[in-house]
Each structure stands twice: as C-alpha cells, then as structure tokens.
Motif scaffolding. Structure first.
Motif, PDB file in Angstrom:
ATOM      1  N   GLU A 283      -7.023   2.142   5.227  1.00  0.00           N
ATOM      2  CA  GLU A 283      -8.377   1.825   4.769  1.00  0.00           C
ATOM      3  C   GLU A 283      -8.388   1.115   3.411  1.00  0.00           C
ATOM      4  N   PRO A 284      -7.605   1.548   2.411  1.00  0.00           N
ATOM      5  CA  PRO A 284      -7.542   0.750   1.173  1.00  0.00           C
ATOM      6  C   PRO A 284      -6.998  -0.653   1.399  1.00  0.00           C
ATOM      7  N   PHE A 285      -6.057  -0.789   2.319  1.00  0.00           N
ATOM      8  CA  PHE A 285      -5.533  -2.119   2.654  1.00  0.00           C
ATOM      9  C   PHE A 285      -6.646  -2.998   3.209  1.00  0.00           C
ATOM     10  N   ARG A 286      -7.463  -2.446   4.078  1.00  0.00           N
ATOM     11  CA  ARG A 286      -8.591  -3.192   4.638  1.00  0.00           C
ATOM     12  C   ARG A 286      -9.607  -3.545   3.540  1.00  0.00           C
TER      13      ARG A 286
ATOM     14  N   PRO B 174       0.811  -1.233   0.000  1.00  0.00           N
ATOM     15  CA  PRO B 174       0.000   0.000   0.000  1.00  0.00           C
ATOM     16  C   PRO B 174       0.834   1.269   0.000  1.00  0.00           C
TER      17      PRO B 174
ATOM     18  N   ARG C  50      -6.965  -4.718  10.151  1.00  0.00           N
ATOM     19  CA  ARG C  50      -6.981  -3.272   9.894  1.00  0.00           C
ATOM     20  C   ARG C  50      -6.416  -2.496  11.091  1.00  0.00           C
TER      21      ARG C  50
ATOM     22  N   TYR D 232      -2.691  -3.372  11.608  1.00  0.00           N
ATOM     23  CA  TYR D 232      -1.827  -2.789  10.584  1.00  0.00           C
ATOM     24  C   TYR D 232      -1.576  -1.314  10.880  1.00  0.00           C
TER      25      TYR D 232
ATOM     26  N   ASP E 194      -9.023  -4.011   0.383  1.00  0.00           N
ATOM     27  CA  ASP E 194      -8.446  -5.084  -0.437  1.00  0.00           C
ATOM     28  C   ASP E 194      -8.617  -6.441   0.246  1.00  0.00           C
TER      29      ASP E 194
ATOM     30  N   ARG F 214      -5.165   6.927   5.171  1.00  0.00           N
ATOM     31  CA  ARG F 214      -5.334   6.769   3.726  1.00  0.00           C
ATOM     32  C   ARG F 214      -4.569   5.565   3.184  1.00  0.00           C
ATOM     33  N   VAL F 215      -3.679   5.012   3.990  1.00  0.00           N
ATOM     34  CA  VAL F 215      -2.995   3.773   3.624  1.00  0.00           C
ATOM     35  C   VAL F 215      -3.741   2.568   4.172  1.00  0.00           C
TER      36      VAL F 215
ATOM     37  N   ALA G   2       2.421   1.684  -3.560  1.00  0.00           N
ATOM     38  CA  ALA G   2       1.426   2.057  -4.571  1.00  0.00           C
ATOM     39  C   ALA G   2       1.061   3.527  -4.506  1.00  0.00           C
ATOM     40  N   ARG G   3       1.468   4.221  -3.448  1.00  0.00           N
ATOM     41  CA  ARG G   3       1.129   5.636  -3.283  1.00  0.00           C
ATOM     42  C   ARG G   3       2.393   6.430  -2.980  1.00  0.00           C
TER      43      ARG G   3
END
Length: 621
Positions: free
Chosen positions: A98-101, A23, A138, A141, A103, A95-96, A26-27
């Motif tokens: 929540e997208p991980f969760r 994550p 989540r 992490y 996914d 912002r890192v 990717a950002r």
C-alpha cells in the motif's frame, strides 16, 4: 493502425529491481518479521519428503500402519503450521504494497502537475496511468512478492530436503528445473514486449476518447462524427490486436512448466528401478517424488503464471509510469523577498520590463483574433490597469504576459525572456499571477501563504497579511498555525489568502486578473494600493473602474483599438474610457498635470521616484 513501440531489451524486472526492493529496505523491522513468518511457512516444503519416507519405510512397509499414519499426521501438522505462517505474512505484505502504491500515485500526480505548470500539452493518457495502471501495478506488485517469496521458500526447502534425504536424486531434478526456468526467462522478453503494446494501445484509446469527448460540440457542428468514430475504432482495433498477440504467447508458459515441473518427475520415475537396485529405499524414492510433486511443481507453476501475468504487467506498467512521470528536479532555492532584496544595478541584470511586439492571439485557427498586432511596453516599476468590456481580451492579455498562453504571432519578453519558454521555477521568480478564482489547498494556513516563498519568516508573513487587509481573516481562522479547509472559505476569503501569498512572492511582476472581484470596494482599494507600494511592477485586469483611477497608466481594449497612457491621455483619446469613467461632459478632458506632480488626477497616490517610460500600444486593425 500500428501502435507498437521500440522495446527495451531489458524490459523485465531487472532495471526496476532497486525501485521494487526499496519498500522492503525502508522497513527493516517489517522485513525481518516477514522473513521469520516465511520460514514457518516453508516447514511443509522442508519436511514433507522426509515424513513420507519415514511413514513408508518405518511404518507401512515395516508392518506398522499406525506408525505410518502418525508420520503422515505430523506432515498434516506441518501443513497447518505453513498455513499459519502464510496467514501472518499476508498483512505484512499489505503494509509494503500500500505505501508503494501511494508513492506511485504521488509520483503520477506530481509529474502531471509538473508538466502542466511547465506548459506542456495535457496528456489524456495520464488518467489511464493514475487509475488503471497504478492499480495494475499495486495488484501485480503484491502478486509478484507472494510468488517470488513462495518460490524461493518452497524450492529452497524442497532441494534442501532432498540433500538430507537422498542427494543422488539431485542430478535428475536440477538440470530440467534450470532448463525450464531459463526457457521461461528467454520467452519473458517477448511477452513483456507484447504486454507493453497492450498498455500503450490502452493509453492511446484513452487519449483518443478524451480528445473526442472534449471536442464533442465542435465535432457535431462540423459533421465529423464518422471520421472521428473511424479513428477511434482504429485505436480500439489496435488495442484488440495487441491483446491477441499477447494471448498467442501465453500458452508458451505450458512448455516451460512441462520442462521445469514435470520432466524431473518423469526422470525420477524412469530412474526409480536403478535407484532401488543401488540401495535406495522405497520410502526415499517416494519422499523424493513428494518433494517434486508437492514442492517443486506447485512453486514452478506459481512462478511461471505469476511472472508471466502479474510480473509482466508490473514491469511494463511501472516502466510506462516512470517514463511518463519522472521525478522533477528539486526546485532551486527561492530568491530573497522583494522587500529585503538589494536593488541590483542595471548592468547586473536586465530590467523587468514587459514588452509585447506585434502580438496576435486567437482561440483556434479559424477564430477571430482576440488581440491583433498589439505593441505594449510596461516598464519595471509601472502600475498599469487594463480595462474594457467583458470578453474583450483582458484576461487573455494577462495569460500572454504570464506565459500560460502563447501568441500566434509576435514576441513577448518579460525581463528580456519569453515567459512561455521559461522553466516553472524561472517563471515563478519573474512573475506571479493571481486569477479570479484563487487557489487554496487543504492544509496549514502558513503553508498556503508561503507557497511561493517557503523561507519566509513569520514576521514577513504577518506584514504581508496586514498589507493586503487579510489580518482579520487570519485571526478568525485561528492564526498562522491554523488548518485551512478551502470548501469552508468564501471566494473573497480565498482571494485574500492568494493576495497575501502573491505579495510575499519574490517575483518583481504581479498580475492581478480580476483578483479582487469578490472583495468589497474598500478591501479592493487597500489590496491594490498595497501592491502599488510593493517594489516591482503591477498589472491589474480591472474589475471596477476605480482600479483604473488608482493606476498610474491605463490600457483600454476596445474591440479593434487599444489605447494606452496616463489617465488624462486616455480620457482624451478613448470614448469608451470616458463612458466607463463617467466623463460625459462636453468640456475637454483635463490636461496633463505639470511635470513632477504627484499623480494624474486629484487624490491619486504619490508617484514613486523611479522613471516610467511611455506605454505605447499600437492600434489593432
């Protein structure tokens, strides 16, 4: 009951490192901003010892208390700067995380659907993974990111400050720091194993409880409440025992903290007189102590508590999720549509016949068979209607042919292979099933229609929609580019979308399991006639007897008998079919039409040119 499982010796974060850093990689812009604010956050750790040393040596010890207070005030400003950096870093970390969760949720859901489509047993512990474990990952992490980032910044800043202040204290600080961290990493493996036991025990409690709830009626009817309760209690006791084993190991973290965090301070205090006699100022000694107490100790404590808590939960729960739900292999490219696929020769591929041999199926070991010793051959290109009273086994037969059910005895072959043994991709290439309650998902109408054939062009989709009579519905929805809300559609409208999707499918066998029951008779006739003209085979689980009159062959399920053949043959042999059709006259049923006639009854659709072998069901005893 022992629920311990073999443990991976590399269970902590190392094997999962690429997934955890993905994550951030990717950002890159987000990562750069996080690094910059983290450097601001590290200001107090870097400057605290220097400011204390100057406050003592150039302020209080030199007889200038106001100057000393001024240096301490600068340290306070540094603390505020670090707090501001922390405040800016937290939203970036969210912002890192929540997208991980998200996914992970998609991975668990996709894995569960993949297993269900593949015909694998339903895993009740998947509920635990989708709810408890994903949320655990989540939160863990996020905690691990904060802890590791804070440890690196704080310890790095403190050690760098010592280098500039007085490098002579590093031999007193670094060895115990490294020894304590090494001891902690050695204990982390055992704690990870205990944490894994807790997760597995939790899954098994969820699985046992789910099975008991699903079978509550049968458990009560059989008087098995005590046995089920005892087995469930064993699982709960095993879960509690696993939690106790983990709790016993947790105090070992205190020893690691004592070695890595407190031993450097002790060594520094013991060596302070020698350092003073060697020329080190009082302020420098206090500054070094500040770096240890205000930097190293809190950072080590946070790291040990964080990795010993959140880190373990992250490693174990994430590993369990990945083990249970690996990403399915990408589906192969779908074959061309039936209307454009060239006809292969008989030697190039097996015929898409459906062959049932002595098939018996019952819902439960002690239940009466729904189908018993059934022989049935549906040759490629046939149009078969299955009729009979409600509950007689028509939908069961459809499930057996399509591979969603497995026979208790006997053999089923579709295109020469058992359908239940095929992979989901191979199964969807062989047959398509349209059930009574059609599946339509939220999203684009074009996506719904092309679900089984993603490469279909707009002209082909439009032709399929028109063929099954769904064109008015598509127009009302706003065209092929419209968005679909399943809750806003009627049952009949959902069936029309599913019928167009099946018509467009490349599968040569279509099974309609009362798939037109929510349509009016005219719409049902149009859809069935469209599928009858479509290349391939058609099996209709009839909702109305008119479906049997349109079919070229009929199979009647009648309790202890199964009668099949052409319409006129079944009329002669089955009293039930005569009642359903309304042929109550004492006159003999019509004879078979002459060879080469267009159909089996007046007004029947013209027969296709392909050869139809006999459909031979064997009576069930």
């Amino acid at each position: 009951m022992n629920v311990r499982t073999p443990r991976d010796p590399l269970l902590p974060l190392f094997p999962l490192f690429p997934l955890l850093v993905a994550p951030l990689r990717a950002r890159p812009g987000l990562l750069l901003r996080l690094i910059l604010w983290s450097l601001v956050e590290a200001v107090p750790a870097l400057l605290a010892g220097h400011l204390v040393a100057r406050a003592v040596d150039h302020g209080f010890a030199a007889g200038h208390p106001l100057r000393g207070l001024g240096w301490l005030a600068l340290m306070g400003l540094g603390v505020f700067a670090g707090a501001w950096g922390t405040r800016q870093a937290y939203p970036l970390l969210a912002r890192v995380v929540e997208p991980f969760r998200d996914d992970l949720v998609r991975r668990v859901a996709a894995g569960a659907l993949h297993q269900a489509v593949a015909g694998q047993p339903v895993d009740a512990s998947g509920v635990s993974r989708l709810t408890l474990q994903v949320e655990m990952v989540r939160e863990a992490y996020a905690g691990v990111l904060m802890v590791v980032r804070g440890f690196l910044l704080t310890v790095g800043g403190a050690l760098l400050g010592m280098v500039f202040l007085t490098p002579s204290v590093l031999p007193l600080v670094l060895p115990p720091l490294l020894a304590g961290l090494g001891l902690f990493l050695a204990l982390l493996r055992r704690m990870a194993g205990a944490q894994r036991d807790v997760i597995v025990a939790d899954e098994r409690v969820a699985e046992a409880a789910g099975a008991a709830c699903a079978a509550a009626r049968d458990i009560t009817a059989c008087g098995a409440e005590d046995g089920v309760r005892d087995r469930l209690a064993e699982r709960i006791d095993a879960q509690a025992a696993a939690a106790r084993r983990l709790a016993v190991l947790m105090p070992a973290r205190v020893l690691c903290l004592a070695v890595a965090g407190w031993l450097p301070l002790l060594l520094l205090l013991v060596a302070a007189p020698g350092l003073r006699s060697g020329g080190l100022t009082t302020g420098a000694v206090l500054g070094a102590a500040t770096y240890v107490t205000g930097g190293l100790q809190p950072a080590v404590r946070s790291l040990i508590q964080g990795l010993g808590g959140s880190g373990l939960r992250l490693a174990v729960a994430l590993r369990r999720i990945l083990e249970a739900h690996p990403l399915p292999a990408p589906p192969p490219a779908p074959p061309p549509a039936p209307s454009t696929r060239p006809r292969a020769s008989a030697s190039a591929r097996p015929a898409h016949d459906v062959v049932l041999t002595a098939v018996t199926f019952a819902y439960g070991a002690h239940a009466a068979p729904v189908l018993r010793d059934l022989d049935l051959t549906v040759p490629e290109g046939a149009h078969l209607a299955v009729v009979g009273p409600s509950g007689i086994g028509k939908s069961t037969l459809a499930g057996l042919i399509c591979g969603t059910l497995r026979p208790d005895r006997g053999r089923i072959l579709v295109a020469g292979r058992p359908p239940a043994a095929l992979s989901p991709a191979d199964r969807s290439a062989v047959r398509v099933l349209v059930p009574q309650e059609a599946y339509v998902f939220s999203g684009g109408l074009m996506e719904n229609l092309c679900l089984l054939r993603p490469d279909a062009g707009e002209d082909e989709v439009t032709a399929a929609v028109a063929a099954v009579g769904a064109a008015p519905l598509v127009t009302r929805l706003g065209g092929l580019g419209a968005q679909v809300d399943p809750a806003a559609l009627s049952s009949g409208e959902r069936q029309q979308i599913a019928l167009a999707r099946a018509y467009l499918s490349p599968a040569p066998l279509v099974v309609l399991d009362e798939a037109t029951c929510h349509l009016d008779p005219a719409a049902e006739a149009r859809a069935e006639e469209a599928f009858a003209r479509r290349p391939g085979s058609l099996v209709v689980i009839a909702h109305r007897i008119s479906s049997a009159l349109r079919a070229r062959h009929v199979l009647v399920l009648d309790g202890d008998r199964a009668v099949g053949g052409a319409h006129h043959e079944v009329l002669r042999r089955s009293l039930l079919y005569r009642d359903l059709v309304g042929h109550w006259s004492d006159e003999a049923p019509p004879e078979a039409p002459p060879d080469g006639a267009a159909g089996d009854y007046p007004g029947a659709p013209a027969a296709r040119g392909d050869t139809v072998r006999a459909i031979l069901p064997r009576s069930r005893s």
